[in-house]
Scaffold this motif. Sequence first.
Motif, PDB file in Angstrom:
ATOM      1  N   VAL A  52       0.881  -1.173   0.000  1.00 43.37           N
ATOM      2  CA  VAL A  52       0.000   0.000   0.000  1.00 43.37           C
ATOM      3  C   VAL A  52       0.916   1.220   0.000  1.00 43.37           C
ATOM      4  O   VAL A  52       1.862   1.287   0.794  1.00 43.37           O
ATOM      5  N   ILE A  53       0.658   2.156  -0.899  1.00 38.49           N
ATOM      6  CA  ILE A  53       1.449   3.393  -0.897  1.00 38.49           C
ATOM      7  C   ILE A  53       0.502   4.571  -0.729  1.00 38.49           C
ATOM      8  O   ILE A  53      -0.647   4.520  -1.177  1.00 38.49           O
ATOM      9  N   LEU A  54       0.986   5.614  -0.080  1.00 36.92           N
ATOM     10  CA  LEU A  54       0.144   6.794   0.097  1.00 36.92           C
ATOM     11  C   LEU A  54       0.045   7.526  -1.250  1.00 36.92           C
ATOM     12  O   LEU A  54       1.034   7.591  -1.987  1.00 36.92           O
ATOM     13  N   PRO A  55      -1.127   8.067  -1.574  1.00 40.36           N
ATOM     14  CA  PRO A  55      -1.287   8.736  -2.869  1.00 40.36           C
ATOM     15  C   PRO A  55      -0.195   9.768  -3.131  1.00 40.36           C
ATOM     16  O   PRO A  55       0.346   9.849  -4.226  1.00 40.36           O
ATOM     17  N   GLN A  56       0.163  10.526  -2.082  1.00 39.85           N
ATOM     18  CA  GLN A  56       1.140  11.604  -2.300  1.00 39.85           C
ATOM     19  C   GLN A  56       2.555  11.071  -2.552  1.00 39.85           C
ATOM     20  O   GLN A  56       3.440  11.835  -2.932  1.00 39.85           O
ATOM     21  N   ASP A  57       2.769   9.778  -2.332  1.00 38.58           N
ATOM     22  CA  ASP A  57       4.096   9.195  -2.608  1.00 38.58           C
ATOM     23  C   ASP A  57       4.153   8.519  -3.974  1.00 38.58           C
ATOM     24  O   ASP A  57       5.198   7.979  -4.363  1.00 38.58           O
ATOM     25  N   THR A  58       3.032   8.500  -4.691  1.00 34.39           N
ATOM     26  CA  THR A  58       2.946   7.700  -5.921  1.00 34.39           C
ATOM     27  C   THR A  58       3.994   8.086  -6.959  1.00 34.39           C
ATOM     28  O   THR A  58       4.662   7.224  -7.537  1.00 34.39           O
ATOM     29  N   ARG A  59       4.158   9.363  -7.195  1.00 36.28           N
ATOM     30  CA  ARG A  59       5.123   9.801  -8.221  1.00 36.28           C
ATOM     31  C   ARG A  59       6.538   9.325  -7.860  1.00 36.28           C
ATOM     32  O   ARG A  59       7.270   8.811  -8.699  1.00 36.28           O
ATOM     33  N   LYS A  60       6.856   9.484  -6.577  1.00 31.66           N
ATOM     34  CA  LYS A  60       8.193   9.086  -6.097  1.00 31.66           C
ATOM     35  C   LYS A  60       8.392   7.571  -6.287  1.00 31.66           C
ATOM     36  O   LYS A  60       9.432   7.121  -6.756  1.00 31.66           O
ATOM     37  N   VAL A  61       7.365   6.792  -5.932  1.00 29.79           N
ATOM     38  CA  VAL A  61       7.476   5.323  -6.025  1.00 29.79           C
ATOM     39  C   VAL A  61       7.575   4.899  -7.491  1.00 29.79           C
ATOM     40  O   VAL A  61       8.420   4.083  -7.859  1.00 29.79           O
ATOM     41  N   LEU A  62       6.717   5.472  -8.342  1.00 32.33           N
ATOM     42  CA  LEU A  62       6.738   5.080  -9.755  1.00 32.33           C
ATOM     43  C   LEU A  62       8.074   5.445 -10.401  1.00 32.33           C
ATOM     44  O   LEU A  62       8.639   4.680 -11.181  1.00 32.33           O
ATOM     45  N   SER A  63       8.577   6.600 -10.038  1.00 31.21           N
ATOM     46  CA  SER A  63       9.852   7.026 -10.611  1.00 31.21           C
ATOM     47  C   SER A  63      10.963   6.054 -10.195  1.00 31.21           C
ATOM     48  O   SER A  63      11.799   5.657 -11.007  1.00 31.21           O
ATOM     49  N   LYS A  64      10.922   5.656  -8.937  1.00 32.88           N
ATOM     50  CA  LYS A  64      11.935   4.692  -8.460  1.00 32.88           C
ATOM     51  C   LYS A  64      11.803   3.375  -9.224  1.00 32.88           C
ATOM     52  O   LYS A  64      12.797   2.801  -9.669  1.00 32.88           O
ATOM     53  N   CYS A  65      10.581   2.910  -9.398  1.00 34.43           N
ATOM     54  CA  CYS A  65      10.373   1.640 -10.114  1.00 34.43           C
ATOM     55  C   CYS A  65      10.890   1.751 -11.551  1.00 34.43           C
ATOM     56  O   CYS A  65      11.495   0.811 -12.070  1.00 34.43           O
ATOM     57  N   LEU A  66      10.660   2.895 -12.185  1.00 27.34           N
ATOM     58  CA  LEU A  66      11.117   3.056 -13.574  1.00 27.34           C
ATOM     59  C   LEU A  66      12.642   3.005 -13.652  1.00 27.34           C
ATOM     60  O   LEU A  66      13.218   2.409 -14.562  1.00 27.34           O
ATOM     61  N   LYS A  67      13.299   3.602 -12.659  1.00 25.55           N
ATOM     62  CA  LYS A  67      14.770   3.560 -12.636  1.00 25.55           C
ATOM     63  C   LYS A  67      15.236   2.123 -12.409  1.00 25.55           C
ATOM     64  O   LYS A  67      16.191   1.658 -13.032  1.00 25.55           O
ATOM     65  N   ILE A  68      14.547   1.444 -11.503  1.00 30.13           N
ATOM     66  CA  ILE A  68      14.911   0.054 -11.178  1.00 30.13           C
ATOM     67  C   ILE A  68      14.777  -0.824 -12.421  1.00 30.13           C
ATOM     68  O   ILE A  68      15.653  -1.613 -12.752  1.00 30.13           O
ATOM     69  N   ILE A  69      13.663  -0.652 -13.126  1.00 32.16           N
ATOM     70  CA  ILE A  69      13.407  -1.471 -14.320  1.00 32.16           C
ATOM     71  C   ILE A  69      14.469  -1.185 -15.386  1.00 32.16           C
ATOM     72  O   ILE A  69      14.936  -2.079 -16.081  1.00 32.16           O
ATOM     73  N   LYS A  70      14.876   0.060 -15.493  1.00 27.07           N
ATOM     74  CA  LYS A  70      15.818   0.459 -16.552  1.00 27.07           C
ATOM     75  C   LYS A  70      17.220  -0.121 -16.337  1.00 27.07           C
ATOM     76  O   LYS A  70      17.967  -0.346 -17.295  1.00 27.07           O
TER      77      LYS A  70
END
Length: 590
Positions: A554-572
């Motif tokens: 579960v992630i807080l809505p206000q953290d979504t951009r930060k989490v997605l950005s981290k995931c994109l870096k991880i995937i890359k």
Amino acid sequence: MYCCVLRSFQIKGNKLKHLTRASFSIDHCAHSPVSGSLWQPLTHRTHQPAASHRCVSSRRLPSAFPVIDGAFQPAHRHVYEANLRNSRICQQKYLEHKEKVMKGGGENAIARHTQRNRKVLVRDRLRMLLDDEDYLELSPFAGLGLPYGDIPAAGCLTGIGKINGLWCMFSANDATVKGGTAYPITVKKQLRAQVVAMQNRLPFVYLVDSGGAFLPLQSEIFPDKNHGGRTFYNEAVMSAMKIPQVSVVCGSCTAGGAYVPTMSEEAVIVHRIGTIFLGGPPLVKAATGEEVSPEDLGGARLHSEVSGCVDHFAIAENEAYEYTRNIISTLNYELPEEDDTQVEEPLYSTDDLMGLAPRCYNHSMDVRLIVSRLTDGSRFQEFKARYGTTLLTGFARIEGHQIGIVANNGELTYEASLKGSHFVQLCDQRDIPLIFMQNTAPEPAHTLSQTKAESNTNRLKAQGSMMSAVACASVPKMTVVIGGCHGGDSYAMCGRAFDPNFLFLWPNARVSILAPGHSDAFVQSEEEITQINEMLEEESSAFFSTGRLWDDGVILPQDTRKVLSKCLKIIKQQEYQLSREKMRTPFLRL
Ligand code: COA
């Protein structure tokens, strides 16, 4: 009210460590629309300079995607307020769960672990292992509220953090939770971590401190395909895929746990703390009557000097993590330099997402309002804007990473599903990662007439096509359940069964085959309706779902951009591994 990113450099041991700290301040009291004080214009960050931090990304073609108008309209106000009240309750629950999990197995177990057994607590171990605390923990609330009790963090922390600049998956037993023994949920969590590592080609570090299987639940851990043995199967397959694996034996590795370090490519053991054996001293005594110390039976000296099961002998825990960091430095990656591309922050505050997170389907506002608070510069290049309007599709960037967004904006109709299939295939062809924002309609359409039957059938076929497109798209996929996750629509929107690389829930999310309050079309008696609705109410909560590990947290809505950005870096990161070709033979140790 906005994110500030501070950077500092710190020397750790003989390494230069690059620390990134992000801090978010949320002040809903001062600017709360509920208080009626500062409504619409406040959240619109006009004239904000572009954020000063830089991103690591290869150079993209220039773009000037249109800016979404994310301003609230007066008509939104009561919906926003109701959502905000609900989100605050959900956030409170999130914080309570977090507090519970941070206590691990409780005071006595912590004292036993640190004082009697002289071991370091699991979160402190991670502090020693990782570059900084800016790691992505996965499913921290897994294990809470299960039929067999509360198992904090499922007895095992998993997540992705950087070691010498390289994103690595970790799995770390928490021995304060019943000696780190594996409950069914622990096994599930470890297997999920391995799947995430395989899907995203992440090096894996296991911190092993476990009494093996939790015996009272052995039948739910041992025999089936996705039970304990799968961990070792995955280890072999991952080695053959050239996904590096390292183990640190920082406690007991008993029974099945003994295979984790022995099947890793490199293993480190801590003197007087780490042991590896199939059956411990009590078992030896029961079987043969012999008294033997854990050290003599399977301690650090034995395994580093005699058996060769481990490769590095560490005199203390901190040394073990230094060894591990050095092992990671030997991996065949070439990471890019940070480039100078400036990242544009969204024009609207991510804090507004608390009021946009729908309390229920009827409290959903135009999903563009949410998108405008997640994408760089609130920019969005919409695709098929006038067709199938109940599904929003288009291109955007998150911290410089190009993405395709597929977001529910009403029912997944025939046209919306066709549009979804088209867009997903477009992203697949262009190699653009997809982000699904899921908020499905609560009720399936009822068939009342022949015309209705025809339109339902067409819709069914179109949804089937979208499911095929989503299942077969070979680009990375991430799903955020921002509202409802119900019935067939949730499959087409890349639910768990459709294997997204990551799937997160907002705390307000509801996950169930039917939305609560919508069972009356399926059952007849009042009593049954009440019973089923009560069950749906309880079982659809985001916390019920995450406790059972149906998601990555579960992630807080206000953290979504930060989490997605981290995931994109991880995937890359996988693009930077120099040799990815699968080995012909598995990795064989001594
Ligand atoms: N199944 C169920 N419970 C277990 C367990 C197991 N395999 N191993 C340990 N526990 C429980 C203990 O009963 C104890 O419970 P409590 O807190 O309610 O009293 C708790 O875990 C901690 O065990 P304890 O022995 O007090 O802690 P420790 O840190 O000194 O030792 C171990 C931890 C894991 C080294 C030790 O408990 C051990 O050797 N366990 C047996 C391991 C084994 O043989 N496993 C085979 C499984 S196939």
